[in-house]
Structures are given as C-alpha cells and as structure tokens.
Design a protein around this motif. Structure first.
Motif, PDB file in Angstrom:
ATOM      1  N   LYS A 103       0.815  -1.207   0.000  1.00 15.14           N
ATOM      2  CA  LYS A 103       0.000   0.000   0.000  1.00 15.14           C
ATOM      3  C   LYS A 103       0.850   1.259   0.000  1.00 15.14           C
ATOM      4  O   LYS A 103       1.875   1.331   0.683  1.00 15.14           O
ATOM      5  N   LEU A 104       0.404   2.246  -0.766  1.00 11.71           N
ATOM      6  CA  LEU A 104       0.949   3.601  -0.752  1.00 11.71           C
ATOM      7  C   LEU A 104      -0.073   4.455  -0.022  1.00 11.71           C
ATOM      8  O   LEU A 104      -1.271   4.403  -0.340  1.00 11.71           O
ATOM      9  N   LEU A 105       0.362   5.227   0.956  1.00 11.03           N
ATOM     10  CA  LEU A 105      -0.513   6.096   1.731  1.00 11.03           C
ATOM     11  C   LEU A 105       0.065   7.504   1.689  1.00 11.03           C
ATOM     12  O   LEU A 105       1.245   7.695   1.981  1.00 11.03           O
ATOM     13  N   VAL A 106      -0.764   8.474   1.312  1.00  9.02           N
ATOM     14  CA  VAL A 106      -0.328   9.872   1.296  1.00  9.02           C
ATOM     15  C   VAL A 106      -1.264  10.651   2.218  1.00  9.02           C
ATOM     16  O   VAL A 106      -2.484  10.634   2.036  1.00  9.02           O
TER      17      VAL A 106
ATOM     18  N   PRO B 161       3.646  19.670  -5.542  1.00  4.83           N
ATOM     19  CA  PRO B 161       3.778  21.065  -5.098  1.00  4.83           C
ATOM     20  C   PRO B 161       2.770  22.024  -5.737  1.00  4.83           C
ATOM     21  O   PRO B 161       2.580  23.136  -5.234  1.00  4.83           O
ATOM     22  N   ASN B 162       2.109  21.608  -6.802  1.00  2.00           N
ATOM     23  CA  ASN B 162       1.134  22.482  -7.458  1.00  2.00           C
ATOM     24  C   ASN B 162      -0.146  22.673  -6.646  1.00  2.00           C
ATOM     25  O   ASN B 162      -0.915  23.587  -6.936  1.00  2.00           O
ATOM     26  N   TYR B 163      -0.403  21.814  -5.669  1.00  2.62           N
ATOM     27  CA  TYR B 163      -1.643  21.929  -4.899  1.00  2.62           C
ATOM     28  C   TYR B 163      -1.453  21.717  -3.396  1.00  2.62           C
ATOM     29  O   TYR B 163      -2.233  22.214  -2.600  1.00  2.62           O
ATOM     30  N   ALA B 164      -0.447  20.967  -2.984  1.00  2.00           N
ATOM     31  CA  ALA B 164      -0.277  20.585  -1.577  1.00  2.00           C
ATOM     32  C   ALA B 164       0.561  21.619  -0.835  1.00  2.00           C
ATOM     33  O   ALA B 164       1.708  21.371  -0.481  1.00  2.00           O
ATOM     34  N   THR B 165      -0.029  22.788  -0.582  1.00  2.00           N
ATOM     35  CA  THR B 165       0.705  23.870   0.077  1.00  2.00           C
ATOM     36  C   THR B 165       1.064  23.534   1.522  1.00  2.00           C
ATOM     37  O   THR B 165       1.963  24.158   2.084  1.00  2.00           O
ATOM     38  N   GLY B 166       0.397  22.546   2.101  1.00  2.00           N
ATOM     39  CA  GLY B 166       0.727  22.100   3.454  1.00  2.00           C
ATOM     40  C   GLY B 166       1.735  20.966   3.456  1.00  2.00           C
ATOM     41  O   GLY B 166       2.108  20.458   4.503  1.00  2.00           O
ATOM     42  N   GLY B 167       2.174  20.534   2.258  1.00  5.47           N
ATOM     43  CA  GLY B 167       3.095  19.418   2.145  1.00  5.47           C
ATOM     44  C   GLY B 167       2.355  18.099   2.038  1.00  5.47           C
ATOM     45  O   GLY B 167       1.128  18.068   1.916  1.00  5.47           O
ATOM     46  N   ALA B 168       3.098  17.020   2.083  1.00  7.24           N
ATOM     47  CA  ALA B 168       2.525  15.678   2.000  1.00  7.24           C
ATOM     48  C   ALA B 168       3.439  14.707   2.738  1.00  7.24           C
ATOM     49  O   ALA B 168       4.667  14.817   2.655  1.00  7.24           O
ATOM     50  N   VAL B 169       2.824  13.778   3.439  1.00  7.76           N
ATOM     51  CA  VAL B 169       3.549  12.707   4.113  1.00  7.76           C
ATOM     52  C   VAL B 169       3.268  11.442   3.309  1.00  7.76           C
ATOM     53  O   VAL B 169       2.117  11.040   3.151  1.00  7.76           O
TER      54      VAL B 169
END
Length: 100
Positions: free
Chosen positions: A3-6, A83-91
């Motif tokens: 599984k990939l989880l974002v 980076p085009n939409y995730a201004t809070g970042g991503a884990v």
C-alpha cells in the motif's frame, strides 16, 4: 499486497486544493502502471482534531510494483505535480499489508 498512503496536512486554500486534486492530480495518479485500486477522502477525523486535510491510498501487488510505478514517467509526473496543490506538504508512506 503493498500500500501507498499519502497524508496531506491542511492547505492554505482548501477549495483550491480540492478542485486541483480532483480535476488534475487524481487523473494523473489513476495512470500509475500496476495500480490495483485507489481511493481518497477529504473527510479525515482524529482526536482531538486530525492534522490531515486529505488522505490517498493506492494498492500494488508488491513493493517492486510500487517502485516501478513511481520510477515510470507517470509516477514522475505524479510526484512532480504535488507542489502544485499541496501547500501544506505531504507525508508519503508505503508498507506491505499483513493479513491473518
């Protein structure tokens, strides 16, 4: 199964995130080679409050299939788009599923 989880922390503009994510990013993610299933939600809860705005899950046959997907042109496009939409970042996490 692998599984990939974002996990997406809260963005500066939630409506802009939703619009871009659903109309641009998810169609890119749907093209990942070897993806068996995927799902997402903007309805993420926690106690006392979730630090995450959205969650995405994708399933692959194994770790090698996930690695191949992310190394593919489609995978590189998905990663470059974040980076085009995730201004809070991503884990980003990945792990094998253990079933009993």
């Amino acid at each position: 199964m692998h599984k990939l989880l974002v996990l997406y922390p809260h963005p500066r503009d939630p409506e802009a995130f939703r619009e871009y994510y659903e109309t641009t990013h998810l169609p890119l993610a749907a093209q990942l080679p070897g993806v068996l299933a995927w799902r997402y939600s903007f309805d993420v809860h926690g106690e006392p409050e979730s630090p995450y705005f959205a969650i995405f899950e994708a399933e692959f046959a194994d770790a090698e299939a996930l690695a191949a997907a992310m190394a593919s042109p489609e995978g590189k496009a998905v990663q470059a788009d974040v980076p085009n939409y995730a201004t809070g970042g991503a884990v980003v996490l990945d792990y094998p599923l253990v079933t009993r």
